[in-house]
Design a protein around this motif. Structure first.
Motif, PDB file in Angstrom:
ATOM      1  N   GLU A 168     -76.865  29.003  39.633  1.00 24.28           N
ATOM      2  CA  GLU A 168     -75.421  29.213  39.508  1.00 24.28           C
ATOM      3  C   GLU A 168     -74.846  29.834  40.781  1.00 24.28           C
ATOM      4  O   GLU A 168     -73.760  29.442  41.245  1.00 24.28           O
ATOM      5  CB  GLU A 168     -75.118  30.105  38.301  1.00 24.28           C
ATOM      6  N   GLU A 169     -75.580  30.804  41.362  1.00 25.18           N
ATOM      7  CA  GLU A 169     -75.141  31.415  42.623  1.00 25.18           C
ATOM      8  C   GLU A 169     -75.110  30.377  43.743  1.00 25.18           C
ATOM      9  O   GLU A 169     -74.195  30.358  44.578  1.00 25.18           O
ATOM     10  CB  GLU A 169     -76.076  32.554  43.013  1.00 25.18           C
TER      11      GLU A 169
ATOM     12  N   SER B  99     -80.076  32.649  41.581  1.00 31.16           N
ATOM     13  CA  SER B  99     -79.930  31.666  40.511  1.00 31.16           C
ATOM     14  C   SER B  99     -79.284  30.382  41.024  1.00 31.16           C
ATOM     15  O   SER B  99     -78.598  30.380  42.052  1.00 31.16           O
ATOM     16  CB  SER B  99     -79.073  32.234  39.380  1.00 31.16           C
TER      17      SER B  99
ATOM     18  N   TRP C  29     -78.424  24.798  47.501  1.00 27.88           N
ATOM     19  CA  TRP C  29     -77.866  23.951  46.434  1.00 27.88           C
ATOM     20  C   TRP C  29     -77.919  22.485  46.847  1.00 27.88           C
ATOM     21  O   TRP C  29     -78.344  21.612  46.081  1.00 27.88           O
ATOM     22  CB  TRP C  29     -76.445  24.360  46.116  1.00 27.88           C
TER      23      TRP C  29
ATOM     24  N   LYS D 187     -74.749  27.109  43.439  1.00 27.98           N
ATOM     25  CA  LYS D 187     -73.656  26.172  43.203  1.00 27.98           C
ATOM     26  C   LYS D 187     -72.315  26.780  43.591  1.00 27.98           C
ATOM     27  O   LYS D 187     -71.475  26.123  44.235  1.00 27.98           O
ATOM     28  CB  LYS D 187     -73.626  25.746  41.736  1.00 27.98           C
TER      29      LYS D 187
END
Length: 419
Positions: A72-73, A70, A174, A75
């Motif tokens: 989020e991971e 994801s 990212w 980031k």
């Protein structure tokens, strides 16, 4: 490392070794092709079911873990990355981008005759898959090397596959703005990107280096999906007469530590240099397990009778990475992935930060192409435009050629427009 002279009593043995090295790409992948073909077939037929089974078996994926990493991971990985490493990644990304921008082909038009325009337009590929090796070492540099030129080219969809992605690799993703990142590797990842599954939509082209299984898989799927090249285990050749033994040995050890299958070679007509480098390699590789293993298995020092022979042998081997003594040596270099000039250009700089791509041809593919570039992510589309006047001037020549070939329809398609 084996030290072998290409002349005298060992001439025949040296020639046999050279001939073996010339076949290295085909011989290496042949031994894993049956296993790879089985994996490719399973993923093609069963899709995600087979993909996840292989990911659990080979990539360390837990049964309840998502295939996709994801944002989020990614980031969180970037935030957890030390500022010094963040800066290094940003510098590498900028240098890769600048180099790719300089490589970008241009559009142009010319007028070979009045009323005739020909030229080319440049268009990006629609979607590509970037394979980033995982496992033994995290390779955030490979993510930047594969994704950045694709972005410069204007590719709309970039997919990344990497087994057991390390925090550093997710941080690089990212930074690069990657939105499709899957924690799968090996032949199963190549199959998913080439054929498509429910989770991973197929891509038009796959790029990036890998082990023998990845290289074999890319070769097999290339019948249906574009690939950059069979970028397999690392290769280094240093061709030197006056180099520093410690520096040469350091480069040999550095590239050898990538993989037990790595190939490290020194070519020189200077026997004193050969002996000194051999001693340095033995000392420097003492505590480097992987390098020591690959150097013992594949490492070789060729001592040639002449400088000219050393140069000829280098071009025969067409190495992935090549180090030479000076700028003047570039005149004789014909076959190589990337060339490093002089005592102050360690090959590791090219692996990380210089800007030229570190995804390079192995297995003598350097005879026919260079490393990954922005050109791998674009199509050159030719364009032709005629006015009535232009067709009247050039058409008769086309008609003559068509009739000479017996293709009367071709001739008529021109003639009907000239009436």
């Amino acid at each position: 490392m084996k030290l072998i002279r290409t002349f005298g009593r060992s001439r025949a043995a040296a020639q046999a070794l050279v001939e073996t090295l010339e076949q290295r790409g085909a011989v290496s992948t042949a031994r894993v092709e049956p296993s790879v073909a089985k994996i490719l077939s399973a993923v093609r037929r069963q899709g995600d079911v087979a993909l996840k089974q292989y990911a659990v078996k080979f990539d360390g994926l837990s049964k309840d873990q998502d295939l996709q990493v994801s944002r989020e991971e990614m980031k969180a990985a970037w935030v957890a990355t030390a500022p010094a490493l963040q800066k290094a990644m940003q510098t590498a990304q900028q240098n890769i981008r600048t180099f790719a921008e300089a490589q970008m082909p241009r559009e142009w038009t010319t007028t070979p005759a009045p009323g005739v325009k020909t030229g080319q337009i440049v268009r990006p590929l629609t979607n590509v898959g970037c394979y980033v090796p995982g496992g033994r070492y995290p390779l955030p540099s490979t993510l930047l090397m594969t994704a950045t030129p694709a972005q410069v080219a204007g590719v709309a969809r970039i997919v990344v596959c990497s087994p057991k992605p390390a925090r550093e690799t997710m941080a690089a993703a990212w930074l690069a703005g990657i939105t499709e990142f899957y924690r799968v590797g090996g032949a199963q990842a190549i199959a998913a990107m080439a054929y498509g599954t429910s989770s991973i939509e197929r891509v038009d082209k796959i790029v990036g280096p890998g082990n023998l299984y990845v290289t074999a898989a890319k070769t097999i799927v290339s019948a249906e999906c574009g690939i950059d090249m069979p970028a397999g285990p690392t290769e280094i050749t240093v061709t030197s007469e006056t180099g520093d033994p410690a520096g040469i040995a350091a480069d040999l050890v550095a590239q050898a530590e990538h993989d037990p299958e790595a190939l490290a070679i020194l070519i020189t007509s200077n026997p004193e240099l050969a002996t000194a480098v051999a001693a340095e390699v033995k000392m420097q590789a003492k505590r480097n397990v992987i390098a020591k293993q690959s150097l013992a298995a594949q490492g070789c020092i060729f001592v040639t009778e002449t400088v000219a022979e050393a140069r000829e042998l280098t071009n025969r081997l067409a190495p992935e990475h090549l180090t030479v003594d000076s700028q003047a040596d570039l005149k004789w270099v014909q076959n190589a992935g990337s060339v490093f000039v002089g005592a102050y250009a360690p090959q590791s700089m090219g692996d990380y930060i210089s800007g030229p791509n570190h995804v390079l041809p192995t297995g003598r593919v350097g005879r026919i192409r260079g490393g990954l570039s922005v050109m791998d992510f674009v199509k050159i589309i030719t364009v032709q435009e005629y006015t009535r006047k232009g067709l009247g001037a050039m058409g008769p020549h086309a008609i003559a050629l068509a009739e000479a070939e017996g293709l009367v329809g071709h001739a008529e398609s021109v003639r009907v427009r000239m009436q």
